[in-house]
Design a protein around this motif. Structure first.
Motif, PDB file in Angstrom:
ATOM      1  N   ARG A 146       0.826  -1.212   0.000  1.00  0.00           N
ATOM      2  CA  ARG A 146       0.000   0.000   0.000  1.00  0.00           C
ATOM      3  C   ARG A 146       0.859   1.260   0.000  1.00  0.00           C
ATOM      4  NH1 ARG A 146      -4.617   1.498   4.562  1.00  0.00           N
ATOM      5  NH2 ARG A 146      -5.065   3.612   3.796  1.00  0.00           N
ATOM      6  N   ALA A 147       1.914   1.271   0.803  1.00  0.00           N
ATOM      7  CA  ALA A 147       2.772   2.462   0.876  1.00  0.00           C
ATOM      8  C   ALA A 147       3.424   2.753  -0.469  1.00  0.00           C
ATOM      9  CB  ALA A 147       3.836   2.279   1.957  1.00  0.00           C
ATOM     10  N   GLU A 148       3.859   1.707  -1.155  1.00  0.00           N
ATOM     11  CA  GLU A 148       4.483   1.901  -2.465  1.00  0.00           C
ATOM     12  C   GLU A 148       3.480   2.433  -3.482  1.00  0.00           C
ATOM     13  OE1 GLU A 148       7.972  -1.526  -2.332  1.00  0.00           O
ATOM     14  OE2 GLU A 148       5.886  -2.101  -2.743  1.00  0.00           O
ATOM     15  N   LYS A 149       2.273   1.906  -3.441  1.00  0.00           N
ATOM     16  CA  LYS A 149       1.242   2.383  -4.371  1.00  0.00           C
ATOM     17  C   LYS A 149       0.860   3.831  -4.072  1.00  0.00           C
ATOM     18  CE  LYS A 149      -0.743  -2.238  -4.930  1.00  0.00           C
ATOM     19  NZ  LYS A 149      -1.912  -3.096  -4.608  1.00  0.00           N
ATOM     20  N   GLU A 150       0.783   4.172  -2.793  1.00  0.00           N
ATOM     21  CA  GLU A 150       0.453   5.551  -2.435  1.00  0.00           C
ATOM     22  C   GLU A 150       1.566   6.501  -2.885  1.00  0.00           C
ATOM     23  OE1 GLU A 150      -0.293   5.440   1.746  1.00  0.00           O
ATOM     24  OE2 GLU A 150      -2.384   4.772   1.515  1.00  0.00           O
ATOM     25  N   PHE A 151       2.805   6.072  -2.744  1.00  0.00           N
ATOM     26  CA  PHE A 151       3.920   6.895  -3.207  1.00  0.00           C
ATOM     27  C   PHE A 151       3.841   7.108  -4.717  1.00  0.00           C
ATOM     28  CE2 PHE A 151       8.011   6.502  -5.414  1.00  0.00           C
ATOM     29  CZ  PHE A 151       8.585   7.724  -5.083  1.00  0.00           C
ATOM     30  N   LEU A 152       3.620   6.030  -5.460  1.00  0.00           N
ATOM     31  CA  LEU A 152       3.554   6.143  -6.918  1.00  0.00           C
ATOM     32  C   LEU A 152       2.380   7.017  -7.353  1.00  0.00           C
ATOM     33  CD1 LEU A 152       4.382   2.436  -7.845  1.00  0.00           C
ATOM     34  CD2 LEU A 152       5.837   4.430  -8.257  1.00  0.00           C
ATOM     35  N   THR A 153       1.248   6.857  -6.697  1.00  0.00           N
ATOM     36  CA  THR A 153       0.082   7.675  -7.027  1.00  0.00           C
ATOM     37  C   THR A 153       0.359   9.147  -6.744  1.00  0.00           C
ATOM     38  OG1 THR A 153      -1.408   5.828  -6.524  1.00  0.00           O
ATOM     39  CG2 THR A 153      -2.374   8.032  -6.552  1.00  0.00           C
ATOM     40  N   ALA A 154       1.109   9.418  -5.677  1.00  0.00           N
ATOM     41  CA  ALA A 154       1.405  10.805  -5.309  1.00  0.00           C
ATOM     42  C   ALA A 154       2.339  11.482  -6.307  1.00  0.00           C
ATOM     43  CB  ALA A 154       2.004  10.852  -3.905  1.00  0.00           C
ATOM     44  N   VAL A 155       3.300  10.732  -6.857  1.00  0.00           N
ATOM     45  CA  VAL A 155       4.269  11.357  -7.774  1.00  0.00           C
ATOM     46  C   VAL A 155       3.790  11.303  -9.226  1.00  0.00           C
ATOM     47  CG1 VAL A 155       6.201  10.831  -6.251  1.00  0.00           C
ATOM     48  CG2 VAL A 155       5.628   9.225  -8.090  1.00  0.00           C
ATOM     49  N   ALA A 156       2.721  10.562  -9.508  1.00  0.00           N
ATOM     50  CA  ALA A 156       2.260  10.426 -10.890  1.00  0.00           C
ATOM     51  C   ALA A 156       1.933  11.761 -11.549  1.00  0.00           C
ATOM     52  CB  ALA A 156       1.047   9.491 -10.946  1.00  0.00           C
ATOM     53  N   PRO A 157       1.231  12.698 -10.883  1.00  0.00           N
ATOM     54  CA  PRO A 157       0.949  13.974 -11.544  1.00  0.00           C
ATOM     55  C   PRO A 157       2.202  14.746 -11.919  1.00  0.00           C
ATOM     56  CG  PRO A 157      -0.507  13.666  -9.665  1.00  0.00           C
ATOM     57  CD  PRO A 157       0.530  12.592  -9.586  1.00  0.00           C
ATOM     58  N   ARG A 158       3.218  14.707 -11.076  1.00  0.00           N
ATOM     59  CA  ARG A 158       4.466  15.411 -11.409  1.00  0.00           C
ATOM     60  C   ARG A 158       5.161  14.753 -12.609  1.00  0.00           C
ATOM     61  NH1 ARG A 158       6.026  19.363  -8.041  1.00  0.00           N
ATOM     62  NH2 ARG A 158       5.197  19.439  -5.915  1.00  0.00           N
ATOM     63  N   LEU A 159       5.157  13.430 -12.644  1.00  0.00           N
ATOM     64  CA  LEU A 159       5.758  12.744 -13.779  1.00  0.00           C
ATOM     65  C   LEU A 159       4.978  13.043 -15.060  1.00  0.00           C
ATOM     66  CD1 LEU A 159       6.511   9.318 -12.056  1.00  0.00           C
ATOM     67  CD2 LEU A 159       8.213  10.956 -12.887  1.00  0.00           C
ATOM     68  N   ALA A 160       3.664  13.152 -14.954  1.00  0.00           N
ATOM     69  CA  ALA A 160       2.845  13.496 -16.123  1.00  0.00           C
ATOM     70  C   ALA A 160       3.179  14.889 -16.623  1.00  0.00           C
ATOM     71  CB  ALA A 160       1.360  13.399 -15.767  1.00  0.00           C
ATOM     72  N   GLU A 161       3.279  15.860 -15.709  1.00  0.00           N
ATOM     73  CA  GLU A 161       3.630  17.224 -16.109  1.00  0.00           C
ATOM     74  C   GLU A 161       5.031  17.268 -16.698  1.00  0.00           C
ATOM     75  OE1 GLU A 161       1.821  19.727 -16.325  1.00  0.00           O
ATOM     76  OE2 GLU A 161       0.081  19.403 -15.036  1.00  0.00           O
ATOM     77  N   GLY A 162       5.943  16.485 -16.120  1.00  0.00           N
ATOM     78  CA  GLY A 162       7.299  16.440 -16.660  1.00  0.00           C
ATOM     79  C   GLY A 162       7.328  15.888 -18.067  1.00  0.00           C
ATOM     80  N   ALA A 163       6.529  14.836 -18.316  1.00  0.00           N
ATOM     81  CA  ALA A 163       6.466  14.267 -19.662  1.00  0.00           C
ATOM     82  C   ALA A 163       5.875  15.261 -20.644  1.00  0.00           C
ATOM     83  CB  ALA A 163       5.634  12.986 -19.638  1.00  0.00           C
ATOM     84  N   ARG A 164       4.807  15.940 -20.241  1.00  0.00           N
ATOM     85  CA  ARG A 164       4.188  16.947 -21.108  1.00  0.00           C
ATOM     86  C   ARG A 164       5.202  18.029 -21.475  1.00  0.00           C
ATOM     87  NH1 ARG A 164       1.798  19.253 -25.106  1.00  0.00           N
ATOM     88  NH2 ARG A 164       0.430  20.994 -24.655  1.00  0.00           N
ATOM     89  N   ARG A 165       5.933  18.512 -20.479  1.00  0.00           N
ATOM     90  CA  ARG A 165       6.906  19.578 -20.721  1.00  0.00           C
ATOM     91  C   ARG A 165       8.056  19.075 -21.596  1.00  0.00           C
ATOM     92  NH1 ARG A 165       5.710  21.769 -16.408  1.00  0.00           N
ATOM     93  NH2 ARG A 165       6.990  20.446 -15.096  1.00  0.00           N
TER      94      ARG A 165
END
Length: 396
Positions: A146-165
């Protein structure tokens, strides 16, 4: 995990080329979420949720049969299904109700040394999907907790914005056509340090822009100043151009704080590129285009009817016409036809670009191509999972 989240926040705040972004993010993930071999990074077109690129250390070319398995196979845990789900994250064990042996993908993974598969959708806070991440674990390894999934879910928006940029930067420094975005780099005094070829055109479109006079538009200066004050965060503005169309400006700090530079990217706020492309390639009407776009994003008939404010029967009639014009019989075939005709060439070109150190591009190919031969649409439904074979070992 807290340190890893902070590193990802810093990494994704500034513009990078996509391959560099993924490679550096891979180093961060290694310490936060242990996994087998290396992550599989994907970019997806948010208008269709179809793959536009794939980066995996040690596998420069994605096997053709894996693409057919993704878009023509009969299995669970497809990238598009996970990225549009409520949580945006899933494991193969969860998708199969705890019995992964029922999935052809799991058997293929086991043959190559992997067992667990986790897929994370890279969605912005606004809900746009720009990519996906695949992680694997060998047999006998602990399950993704659960902790790993919560971490990944938390950083996903930043990774998405980074990919877009990263995609924007790639298009700006290596433009594909007249609609390519422009990039200007400013110092802390908001004076120009460098520009890309297309930026003058965009600056001239802004309300008080006059590149010839050496004066930057107010919108550029405002976004740059906000990005510099943001302590590593980005800034964005939407501005009405002189011609009456909307432009979007993205500001991101560059380099270490001591350097104090900022990049501003200017692009047209144009509709999804795939939709006019489909109209031109297949002669779709406006409404057929809208229905097709929603089918690509996985909408049901009832939901399409609600979004377009028409009856379900009308949706079915439009869909029948789309099938006739594209030469397919099912929604799955429609998605596969669009991918192999308009996205696979981009996908393959991006593989070559990564190898040659050139910027990765997003979206479909810019020009319509003839539909693929029937064999491409009726390829075997089964195929290996989305990951390479076990890395070679060395003796001695």
């Amino acid at each position: 995990m807290e340190r890893a989240a902070e590193r990802i926040a810093r990494l994704t705040a500034g513009p990078h080329d996509l391959a560099t972004l993924w490679h550096e993010a891979t180093d961060v993930l290694a310490g936060a979420v242990p996994h087998f071999w290396a992550p599989c990074w994907y970019t997806l077109d948010p208008a269709s949720l179809l793959m536009t690129s794939h980066v995996h250390d040690g596998m420069p070319e994605f096997p053709a049969e894996w693409l057919h398995a993704e878009y023509l196979g009969d299995d669970v845990h497809r990238l598009a299904d996970v990225t549009r789900s409520a949580t945006g994250i899933s494991t193969l064990h969860e998708a199969t109700g705890g019995d992964p042996s029922s999935s052809p993908r799991w058997h293929a993974n086991m043959e190559m040394g992997g067992d667990q598969e986790l897929i994370l959708g890279l969605r912005t806070r606004g809900g746009e999907v720009w990519g996906a991440l695949g992680l694997y674990r060998a047999p006998g390894a602990p399950v993704f907790d659960r902790a790993e999934k919560e971490f990944l879910t938390a950083v996903a928006p930043r990774l998405a914005e980074g990919a877009r940029r990263a995609l924007l930067v790639g298009e700006a420094v290596d433009p594909e056509g007249p609609e390519a975005p422009g990039l200007v780099v400013l110092d802390e005094r908001l004076e120009v340090r460098s520009t890309t070829p297309a930026v003058d055109r965009w600056l001239a479109e802004l309300p008080d822009g006059d590149p010839g006079a050496g004066r930057l538009p107010t919108a550029v200066l405002s976004v740059a100043a906000r990005a510099l004050r943001g302590g590593g965060t980005t800034a964005m503005a939407r501005v009405l151009s002189r011609g009456g169309s909307w432009l979007v400006l993205h500001g991101a700090p560059l380099g270490p704080p001591a350097d104090r530079q900022v990049a501003v990217i200017v692009e047209a706020a144009h509709p999804a590129r795939i939709l006019p492309l489909l109209m031109a390639a297949y002669g779709l009407t406006d409404r057929e285009r809208d229905v097709t776009g929603l089918v690509l994003r996985g909408r049901s008939t009832d939901r399409i009817a609600r979004e377009l404010v028409v009856s379900a029967h009308t949706v079915q009639q439009h869909l029948k016409s789309v099938f006739d014009k594209t030469g397919v019989r099912t929604r799955r075939d429609l998605v596969a036809t669009v991918f192999f005709t308009h996205y696979a060439p981009r996908f393959r070109d991006n593989e070559d670009r990564v190898v040659r150190g050139r910027p990765v591009r997003g979206g479909p190919v810019s020009a319509a191509a003839p539909p693929p031969p029937p064999a491409a649409r009726s390829a075997p439904a089964s195929g290996p999972a989305r990951r390479p074979a076990r890395p070679p070992t060395t003796a001695g």
